[in-house]
Design a protein around this motif. Structure first.
Motif, short mmCIF file in Angstrom:
data_model
loop_
_atom_site.label_atom_id
_atom_site.label_comp_id
_atom_site.label_asym_id
_atom_site.label_seq_id
_atom_site.Cartn_x
_atom_site.Cartn_y
_atom_site.Cartn_z
N ILE A 222 8.47 -7.08 -1.97
CA ILE A 222 8.95 -8.20 -1.33
C ILE A 222 10.32 -7.94 -0.63
CG2 ILE A 222 9.80 -10.58 -1.72
CD1 ILE A 222 7.21 -10.85 -3.70
N VAL A 223 11.19 -6.94 -1.47
CA VAL A 223 12.51 -6.86 -1.02
C VAL A 223 12.70 -5.71 0.25
CG1 VAL A 223 14.62 -5.40 -1.88
CG2 VAL A 223 13.45 -7.11 -3.39
N VAL A 224 11.90 -4.78 0.11
CA VAL A 224 11.62 -4.00 1.29
C VAL A 224 11.14 -4.94 2.36
CG1 VAL A 224 10.08 -2.05 2.29
CG2 VAL A 224 11.13 -1.79 0.03
N TYR A 225 10.22 -5.78 2.44
CA TYR A 225 9.75 -6.51 3.44
C TYR A 225 10.79 -7.32 3.96
CZ TYR A 225 6.83 -10.24 5.66
OH TYR A 225 6.45 -10.97 6.83
N ALA A 226 11.65 -7.96 3.10
CA ALA A 226 12.75 -8.75 3.75
C ALA A 226 13.79 -7.84 4.51
CB ALA A 226 13.57 -9.26 2.40
N VAL A 227 14.01 -6.82 3.94
CA VAL A 227 14.96 -5.44 4.87
C VAL A 227 14.11 -5.33 6.02
CG1 VAL A 227 15.75 -3.25 4.82
CG2 VAL A 227 15.89 -4.66 2.58
N VAL A 228 12.96 -5.02 6.12
CA VAL A 228 11.98 -4.77 7.52
C VAL A 228 12.29 -5.82 8.43
CG1 VAL A 228 9.94 -4.40 8.28
CG2 VAL A 228 10.50 -3.14 6.44
N LEU B 118 0.82 -1.09 0.14
CA LEU B 118 0.21 0.00 0.03
C LEU B 118 1.02 1.19 -0.16
CD1 LEU B 118 -2.91 -1.10 2.40
CD2 LEU B 118 -3.00 -0.50 -0.08
N PHE B 119 1.91 1.26 0.89
CA PHE B 119 2.74 2.36 1.06
C PHE B 119 3.19 2.48 -0.75
CE2 PHE B 119 3.43 1.98 5.47
CZ PHE B 119 3.10 3.41 5.65
N GLY B 120 3.65 1.72 -1.29
CA GLY B 120 4.39 1.83 -2.73
C GLY B 120 3.40 1.95 -3.55
N MET B 121 2.03 1.60 -3.35
CA MET B 121 1.07 1.81 -4.40
C MET B 121 0.57 3.30 -4.79
SD MET B 121 -3.02 0.48 -4.26
CE MET B 121 -2.53 -1.18 -3.60
N GLY B 122 1.02 4.35 -3.77
CA GLY B 122 0.80 5.61 -4.21
C GLY B 122 1.73 6.10 -5.27
N MET B 123 3.06 5.63 -5.25
CA MET B 123 4.06 5.92 -6.09
C MET B 123 4.08 5.00 -7.34
SD MET B 123 6.64 7.10 -3.05
CE MET B 123 6.17 5.59 -2.20
N SER B 124 3.47 3.87 -7.50
CA SER B 124 3.52 2.99 -8.68
C SER B 124 3.13 3.79 -9.92
CB SER B 124 2.57 1.63 -8.01
OG SER B 124 2.56 0.92 -9.29
N LYS B 125 3.63 3.13 -11.01
CA LYS B 125 3.13 3.46 -12.13
C LYS B 125 2.15 2.24 -12.88
CE LYS B 125 6.44 6.74 -13.10
NZ LYS B 125 6.41 7.59 -11.93
N GLY C 27 4.12 -2.30 -13.86
CA GLY C 27 4.12 -1.50 -13.15
C GLY C 27 3.90 -2.04 -11.71
N ASP C 28 2.76 -2.93 -11.60
CA ASP C 28 2.52 -3.71 -10.60
C ASP C 28 3.39 -4.70 -10.22
OD1 ASP C 28 0.14 -1.99 -10.40
OD2 ASP C 28 -1.09 -3.30 -11.70
N ILE C 29 3.87 -5.37 -11.49
CA ILE C 29 5.00 -6.56 -11.06
C ILE C 29 6.14 -6.06 -10.31
CG2 ILE C 29 6.54 -8.17 -12.13
CD1 ILE C 29 4.23 -8.56 -14.28
N ARG C 30 6.64 -4.71 -10.85
CA ARG C 30 7.70 -4.01 -10.29
C ARG C 30 7.45 -3.79 -8.69
NH1 ARG C 30 9.00 -1.40 -14.24
NH2 ARG C 30 7.35 0.08 -14.17
N LEU C 31 6.16 -3.13 -8.52
CA LEU C 31 5.98 -2.95 -7.01
C LEU C 31 5.78 -4.00 -6.20
CD1 LEU C 31 4.63 -1.05 -5.09
CD2 LEU C 31 2.40 -1.53 -5.93
N ILE C 32 5.18 -5.13 -6.63
CA ILE C 32 5.32 -6.35 -5.98
C ILE C 32 6.75 -6.77 -5.64
CG2 ILE C 32 4.71 -8.89 -6.00
CD1 ILE C 32 2.27 -7.89 -7.51
N VAL C 33 7.70 -6.77 -6.65
CA VAL C 33 8.84 -7.23 -6.21
C VAL C 33 9.81 -6.23 -5.47
CG1 VAL C 33 11.27 -7.45 -7.50
CG2 VAL C 33 9.23 -8.20 -8.74
N ILE C 34 9.65 -4.88 -5.51
CA ILE C 34 10.00 -4.01 -4.41
C ILE C 34 9.44 -4.09 -3.21
CG2 ILE C 34 10.25 -1.40 -3.93
CD1 ILE C 34 10.35 -1.03 -7.08
#
Length: 183
Positions: free
Chosen positions: A162-168, A80-87, A153-160
């Motif tokens: 997942i990476v952010v989630y792993a970092v968190v 959701l956080f990324g969705m606002g900046m997603s394309k 853009g959605d696929i990119r958002l999902i990948v990003i």
């Protein structure tokens, strides 16, 4: 505990300043943005130090399934956080995706933390996010839904996400000693 209350109050005040006192905020002009940013940094510092010092007064026992729900909700929150900046296409789903992400983040943490400081911090910030949505919507008027973008853009958002989630997860484990998948 007073620092946690102060941090939440300062967070609310800094975010609602433009809505509560539009005249004084407008009079501050561009330097006002810096003052608001400084207030937000101070609120985060108060929350961090206040939460770290707060006594662990348990208000409720989190449910046994709370950890699993937290893990899923946190991934949703990051999306959701990324969705606002997603394309991608998802950017047209919600008017306030970052505020929705904040509310989901708060709920996720309340499912695993039952102490007073957590209720004040996560509950206070979650309530701020929920109240901000109608306040901003009323001030901004009707929503002009953005045109859906390409699925890439959605696929990119999902990948990003997942990476952010792993970092968190890594930060919670290494810095705070909390491993979300234990137990």
């Amino acid at each position: 505990m007073g620092l946690v209350f102060g941090g939440v109050a300062l967070w609310w005040l800094a975010h609602f300043f433009k809505r509560i006192a539009p005249g004084p905020r407008a009079a501050l002009g561009e330097p006002g943005k810096g003052a608001v940013a400084l207030a937000l940094v101070a609120s985060i510092a108060l929350l961090y130090f206040g939460y770290a010092q707060a006594e662990a007064a348990q208000l409720y026992t989190p449910p046994a399934w709370g950890r699993h729900a937290n893990n899923l909700l946190m991934l949703i929150s990051i999306l959701l956080f990324g969705m606002g900046m997603s394309k991608g296409r998802m950017r047209s789903w919600l008017r306030h995706p970052m505020l929705a992400g904040t509310a989901v983040w708060a709920l996720a943490h309340l499912l695993v933390r039952g102490d007073a400081a957590s209720v004040v911090m996560f509950g206070g910030l979650g309530l701020w996010a929920l109240l901000s949505m109608p306040v901003i919507s009323r001030a901004a008027g009707p929503w002009q839904r953005p045109a859906p973008g390409p699925i890439a853009g959605d696929i990119r958002l999902i990948v990003i996400a997942i990476v952010v989630y792993a970092v968190v997860v890594a930060v919670h484990w290494q810095v705070f000693g909390l491993y979300p998948f234990a137990g």
